[in-house]
Scaffold this motif. Structure first.
Motif, mmCIF file in Angstrom:
data_model
loop_
_atom_site.group_PDB
_atom_site.id
_atom_site.type_symbol
_atom_site.label_atom_id
_atom_site.label_comp_id
_atom_site.label_asym_id
_atom_site.label_seq_id
_atom_site.Cartn_x
_atom_site.Cartn_y
_atom_site.Cartn_z
ATOM 1 N N ILE A 196 0.860 -1.189 0.000
ATOM 2 C CA ILE A 196 0.000 0.000 0.000
ATOM 3 C C ILE A 196 0.895 1.237 0.000
ATOM 4 C CG2 ILE A 196 -1.777 1.287 1.251
ATOM 5 C CD1 ILE A 196 -2.495 -1.404 2.616
ATOM 6 N N PRO A 197 0.697 2.152 -0.967
ATOM 7 C CA PRO A 197 1.507 3.381 -0.959
ATOM 8 C C PRO A 197 1.331 4.142 0.363
ATOM 9 C CG PRO A 197 0.325 3.174 -3.029
ATOM 10 C CD PRO A 197 -0.203 2.099 -2.115
ATOM 11 N N VAL A 198 2.440 4.619 0.917
ATOM 12 C CA VAL A 198 2.356 5.334 2.190
ATOM 13 C C VAL A 198 1.546 6.615 2.048
ATOM 14 C CG1 VAL A 198 4.420 4.308 3.217
ATOM 15 C CG2 VAL A 198 4.614 6.421 1.899
ATOM 16 N N SER A 199 1.467 7.167 0.849
ATOM 17 C CA SER A 199 0.631 8.355 0.653
ATOM 18 C C SER A 199 -0.847 8.016 0.857
ATOM 19 C CB SER A 199 0.860 8.956 -0.729
ATOM 20 O OG SER A 199 0.693 7.985 -1.745
ATOM 21 N N VAL A 200 -1.265 6.820 0.473
ATOM 22 C CA VAL A 200 -2.644 6.379 0.727
ATOM 23 C C VAL A 200 -2.863 6.250 2.229
ATOM 24 C CG1 VAL A 200 -4.275 4.468 0.450
ATOM 25 C CG2 VAL A 200 -2.919 5.240 -1.510
ATOM 26 N N LEU A 201 -1.874 5.703 2.932
ATOM 27 C CA LEU A 201 -1.968 5.602 4.387
ATOM 28 C C LEU A 201 -2.073 6.997 5.015
ATOM 29 C CD1 LEU A 201 0.673 2.799 5.061
ATOM 30 C CD2 LEU A 201 -1.822 2.565 4.943
ATOM 31 N N GLY A 202 -1.374 7.956 4.428
ATOM 32 C CA GLY A 202 -1.457 9.336 4.912
ATOM 33 C C GLY A 202 -2.854 9.913 4.749
#
Length: 165
Positions: free
Chosen positions: A55-61
């Motif tokens: 999962i892209p960390v930007s999505v987690l953000g």
């Protein structure tokens, strides 16, 4: 600064943060992580640390900011505790990612940095609000109004007066 003002500041900071994270999600999916602003963005976005369990960390953000927005709509001690937990987790994860970007990759991404600064500010404000507890001026105004039978308006004032004025 009153609790209400700190909450409003948190909304604004979270909005800036979700915009930065949202742009990174956009570049990750629309352009394969290639950002037109800085070469450092591309290095960071295409690194092995740009994803966690696929999962892209930007999505987690974006998800993290969503949780913060949700907690900001709540009231009470539990809401303030949730804000500390969500923003604290975001802050720690952001510091880890900043370490990877600056030290490991020797790259600068202005959007990652903006998000990290926003999470840091949100954590400081949330911790401050949690330690201070409910706004004493507003609480005292509410108690005075209840004792006198007056109505408390949405601005925290009694019969049109501003709290603390």
């Amino acid at each position: 600064m009153t609790d209400r003002r700190l909450r409003i500041a948190s909304y604004v900071i979270a909005l800036v943060g979700v915009c930065a994270a949202g742009y990174l999600v956009y570049t990750k999916y629309a352009h394969g992580g290639v950002c037109g602003v800085s070469g450092g963005c591309t290095v960071v976005q295409q690194s092995e640390w740009s994803e966690l369990f696929g999962i892209p960390v930007s999505v987690l953000g974006v998800v993290g900011y969503g949780l913060i927005f949700a907690a900001l709509t709540l009231r009470g001690e539990m809401a303030r505790l949730l804000l500390v937990l969500f923003s604290g987790g975001g802050f720690l994860f952001s510091m880890y990612l900043m370490y990877r970007a600056y030290i490991t990759l020797d790259a600068f991404c202005p959007f990652c940095t903006t998000s990290a600064v926003c999470m840091t500010l949100l954590f400081v404000i949330s911790a401050t609000r949690f330690v201070r507890g409910p706004d004493l001026v507003a609480a005292a105004t509410d108690l005075d109004a209840d004792a006198e039978g007056d109505e408390v308006d949405e601005r925290g004032g009694v019969d049109g007066e501003l709290a603390g004025a």
